[in-house]
Design an enzyme around this catalytic site. Structure first.
Site, short mmCIF file in Angstrom:
data_model
loop_
_atom_site.label_atom_id
_atom_site.label_comp_id
_atom_site.label_asym_id
_atom_site.label_seq_id
_atom_site.Cartn_x
_atom_site.Cartn_y
_atom_site.Cartn_z
N ASP A 50 0.80 -1.21 0.04
CA ASP A 50 -0.09 0.00 -0.16
C ASP A 50 0.73 1.19 0.06
O ASP A 50 0.26 2.15 -0.44
CB ASP A 50 -1.02 -0.14 1.24
CG ASP A 50 -0.40 -0.46 2.39
OD1 ASP A 50 0.76 -0.44 2.79
OD2 ASP A 50 -1.13 -0.46 3.38
N ASP A 458 5.28 1.17 13.27
CA ASP A 458 4.78 -0.35 13.37
C ASP A 458 5.56 -1.27 13.79
O ASP A 458 4.93 -2.42 14.24
CB ASP A 458 4.18 -0.44 12.01
CG ASP A 458 2.95 0.31 11.48
OD1 ASP A 458 2.54 1.00 12.17
OD2 ASP A 458 2.84 0.27 10.10
#
Ligand SMILES: *[C@@H]1O[C@H](CO)[C@@H](O)[C@H](O)[C@H]1NC(C)=O
Ligand SMILES: *[C@@H]1O[C@H](CO)[C@@H](O)[C@H](O)[C@H]1NC(C)=O
Ligand SMILES: *[C@@H]1O[C@H](CO)[C@@H](O)[C@H](O)[C@H]1NC(C)=O
Ligand SMILES: *[C@@H]1O[C@H](CO)[C@@H](O)[C@H](O)[C@H]1NC(C)=O
Length: 798
Positions: A50, A458
């Site tokens: 993405d 993340d």
């Protein structure tokens, strides 16, 4: 002086980095939104992401990035891949729909890009609307497809109400299919003022029925999916796209994610979820549609209280009609679930069951040897081994044993899938080697200390002690505390083993210290659990922490005392510490430069930066007290008197962003900067203190938008420089810069981190994540952010 400068400029050779390599964190690190196998060329497959482009699968299970050249500062959105399609009749051809956001975060319309050489080169066909590679629903699909019987015909299902588009000239141009009027009614949150969750997600898949005949040279039967749980979500044309109708008797409760044809059964398989993904799903279904009879069968593997998730990934074994695997999209506890059927969905075999002892009885083994930190930080600490955000699960069309599925963290898969249902276990191995989808928040190389500290969104961050470690996936991330995201890191210039980092979420203590160069960490309880974000700077002797938070202004802690406000600095100031003189700190906000000579207790205005209106970065010299560089919208300023006065660098580089000093090949230090120079917005290097600049990025390597890139010259290895990207990990390259006398002799390395670029998209996307995750019953580990918040899709890019 004039002559000297001219001379230097003439002999400074333009030696662009010959190659940039990824620092090997391994394991992928972000959401793999789609995996596509070629139907007839064995082993040919691509993974789309993405925010980090496309990767091609190699025969040894590793991946090679094939879009590193397409996302420079003006077309950074090309790394957002919303769909990928292969030409079934030509294994060399790839199409992809590219563009990052359909809202204002992305200023440009999207494109369909095409390669005729398996990704070596690309051409672009502009669309008249935006494409959302990092938007909700990006794991559905594929919403782009090539007619299996006519290579000239390509369909694309758009977002934002733009409907269905078709090319009849192999992607050179696209026209709207006016007879297809459905646009997908669903937007997750129509009231979202960012436009992120309020945009219609549009069309979600195009599936050709290769068993149908041809009409006018094109495949007659085509199915198109839409994000719609109100009217209909599966449409069909029987006449090669001239007319369309909703498929009769279709299920209407959930959203279809995947729609796969099993040609020998002449059937479609579809997974459904009550959300469009990738973070959600509390209900769902699996259906089989018999194309010949028009009968829909509900083949959902579980029901009742066992059904607390939606379905995403769907792999159909083309070698064995009736065999398929479906995945929970998100099952947050105790683990994802995968089900396999060998009888067209009449019965299912889950990959794990609850054993009689109450423990999970798994029919699979985990292998994360290629990215051992996944074991340390995730498997050893959680029952959620199989992953989350499973939107794509593929069985190699030519090998029933070979399978791959993308998660929010990595790609799992293996070569023994047909062990499923036997007494042997299925191997689920992290097979993402070569994929580096990290959103890098900071890179620092410490002179005389740790070669690379990489703060990461993340996965928290990673330490590479020496250059020789850069090719080896670390055995652990920055842990105890393990946060979802470390947003900034700094070291103490006189005590280089001392490192501080700050995290980016409320609810836990977001300052951590290391006294061994980032090998291990401990929480700094001088903070509270409300402050987070921004940028941190460590005083030279490691006794004072200055923190420009994103929540609570600029705060300071000296000798472990509680953080207190630094009232003389504005919120969100860019900060740095002097690397030699413990008393000095620097700060900038708008056009004003600030200096503190009392360990950040108070700041007063420093020298003026003539013509500048935006201070972006401050780099203090690592070995010379009082020497520093300041990056602004009009270029770089230099001070040798603790910021009392500045001289603008004479070289032609303006509108600079992150800057860094790095060890040069002579006694001098190189200066690196992202800015607007002779070759446009790129990474430049200077060995003469900013009199002349060389494009060290080169024309074949892109790093995405330069205002989101981090740079860190190596403090230890001459002419090496690190680049942190938003979605393509950390790159490093060696460029020998010559000419000029360099910046003053001795050593250098940086203390930069601006809190600027993050704001709106980060916060809104983070809230996307927390909303979706809190909706599920999930244990949260103490003192850490929840692992499953990891996703790689939270771009820090505005
Ligand atoms: C997208 O393309 C359309 C049609 O060419 C144009 O009107 C519009 O201004 C473009 N939008 C952007 C954001 O460039
Ligand atoms: C459609 O799905 C959304 C998200 O799950 C849900 O809130 C809404 O109630 C659904 N609408 C209908 C008509 O089922
Ligand atoms: C996970 O890690 C945290 C912090 O390191 C620890 O407190 C917790 O017990 C661990 N949980 C499991 C399931 O191992
Ligand atoms: C970025 O890429 C575009 C399209 O290839 C090109 O026109 C432009 O010159 C590039 N910019 C830089 C700074 O390389």
């Amino acid at each position: 002086m004039k002559y000297l400068k001219l001379f230097a400029a003439v002999i400074a050779p333009v030696l662009a980095a010959t190659s940039w390599d990824n620092v090997h964190i391994g394991g992928g690190g972000g959401f793999v939104s789609g995996i596509v196998f070629h139907p007839s060329e064995k082993g040919l497959a691509y993974a789309r992401t993405d925010i980090g482009g496309i990767y091609k699968l190699n025969s040894d299970d590793s991946w090679t990035p094939i879009t590193d050249g397409i996302a420079n500062s003006s077309n950074w959105h090309n790394w957002g891949i919303d769909a990928l399609a292969l030409d079934p009749q030509d294994p060399d051809i790839i199409y992809a729909a590219v563009g990052m956001y359909t809202n204002s975060w992305d200023p440009s319309n999207g494109s369909i890009m095409k390669s005729t050489d398996q990704g070596a080169t690309w051409t672009f066909t502009s669309l008249s609307f935006k494409v959302g590679g990092n938007m909700p629903g990006r794991g559905n699909g594929e919403r782009l497809a090539v007619d299996p019987q006519n290579s000239n015909i390509v369909y694309f299902g758009a977002r934002s109400g733009n409907g269905l588009w078709k090319s009849t000239n192999a992607g050179q141009s696209f026209q709207k299919v006016t007879s297809f009027t459905a646009v997908g009614t669903y937007a997750p949150d129509p009231s979202d003022t960012y436009g992120y969750n309020s945009d219609l997600q549009g069309l979600t898949f195009i599936t050709f029925d290769s068993t149908s005949g041809k009409t006018g040279g094109a495949t007659s039967r085509i199915f198109v999916g839409t994000a719609d749980n109100v009217t209909a979500s599966v449409y069909v044309s029987e006449n090669a796209g001239s007319t369309w109708s909703a498929v009769e008797d279709q299920p209407d409760t959930f959203f279809p994610h995947k729609c796969r044809l099993q040609p020998e059964e002449k059937a479609l398989y579809l997974t459904y979820s009550d959300g469009t993904g990738p973070y959600d799903g509390t209900q769902g279904a699996v259906y089989r549609y018999d194309i010949t009879t028009g009968v829909w069968d509900d083949i959902t593997p579980v029901s009742g209280s066992s059904l607390y998730f939606g379905f995403g990934g769907l792999g159909v074994d083309l070698q064995e009609p009736g065999t398929l695997v479906v995945a929970s999209l998100n099952s947050w506890w105790p683990d994802a679930q995968l089900f396999r059927s060998t009888d067209s969905g009449a019965s299912w075999d889950p990959i794990w069951v609850w054993g009689s002892s109450g423990a999970m009885d798994r029919s699979h083994t985990m292998d994360v040897t290629l990215a051992p930190w996944i074991k340390t930080e995730f498997l050893d600490n959680d029952t959620k081994w199989l992953g989350w955000m499973i939107e794509s699960l593929e069985i190699d069309p030519l090998d029933s044993n070979h399978w791959l599925y993308g998660t929010g963290l990595t790609i799992y898969g293996g070569h023994d899938l047909t062990n499923w249902g036997t007494s042997s276990k299925v191997t689920t191995k992290s097979l993402a080697d070569g994929i580096e989808e990290y959103a890098v928040q900071e890179v620092k190389s410490v002179p005389g200390g740790t070669e690379l500290l990489a703060a990461i969104a993340d996965e928290c961050g990673f330490t590479f002690l020496a250059q020789s470690d850069l090719g080896t996936a670390p055995s652990k991330a920055w842990d105890t505390p393990l946060w979802t995201t470390s947003i900034s890191v700094d070291y103490a210039g006189n005590k280089v083993s001392n490192v501080v980092r700050v995290g980016n979420a409320a609810g836990n203590y977001m300052v951590a210290l290391s006294s061994n160069g980032g090998s291990s960490w401990y929480i700094n309880y001088a903070t509270d659990t409300a402050k987070y974000g921004g940028q941190v700077a460590y005083s030279a002797d490691a006794d004072t922490i200055l923190w420009s938070t994103s929540t609570s202004g600029v705060v300071r802690s000296a000798n472990s005392a509680s953080f207190s406000a630094v009232s003389s600095l504005p919120s969100n100031a860019v900060i740095a510490s002097d690397k030699r003189n413990n008393k000095y700190f620097y700060a900038g906000s708008s056009a004003t430069f600030y200096v503190s000579s009392n360990t950040a207790s108070s700041f007063s205005s420093g020298g003026s930066l003539s013509g500048a209106s935006s201070i972006r970065d401050i780099e203090a010299h690592p070995t010379i007290a009082g020497e520093l560089y300041v990056s602004t919208d009009v270029g770089i300023f230099h001070s040798t008197d603790f910021g009392s006065s500045f001289t603008k660098l004479s070289g032609a580089l303006t509108d600079t962003h992150r800057i860094s000093l790095g060890k040069g090949s002579s006694a001098s230090w190189n200066l690196y900067a992202f800015g607007d120079g002779s070759n446009g917005e790129r990474l430049y290097g200077s060995a003469d203190g900013g009199s002349s600049w060389t494009d060290i990025q080169g024309s074949s390597q892109t790093f995405g938008a330069i205002d989101g890139c981090r740079v860190g010259g190596s403090g230890n290895n001459a002419d090496y420089v690190y680049v942190g990207t938003n979605g393509r990990g950390v790159f490093y390259g060696k460029v020998t810069l010559s000419g000029g006398s360099g910046t003053t002799s001795s050593t250098t390395k940086a203390a930069e981190t601006s809190s600027t670029t993050q704001s709106s998209s980060t916060s809104s996307k983070s809230s996307t994540s927390s909303t979706s995750t809190t909706s599920s019953a999930v244990p949260t580990t103490t003192g850490t952010a929840s692992h499953y918040q990891q996703c790689g899709g939270f771009s820090s890019r505005v």
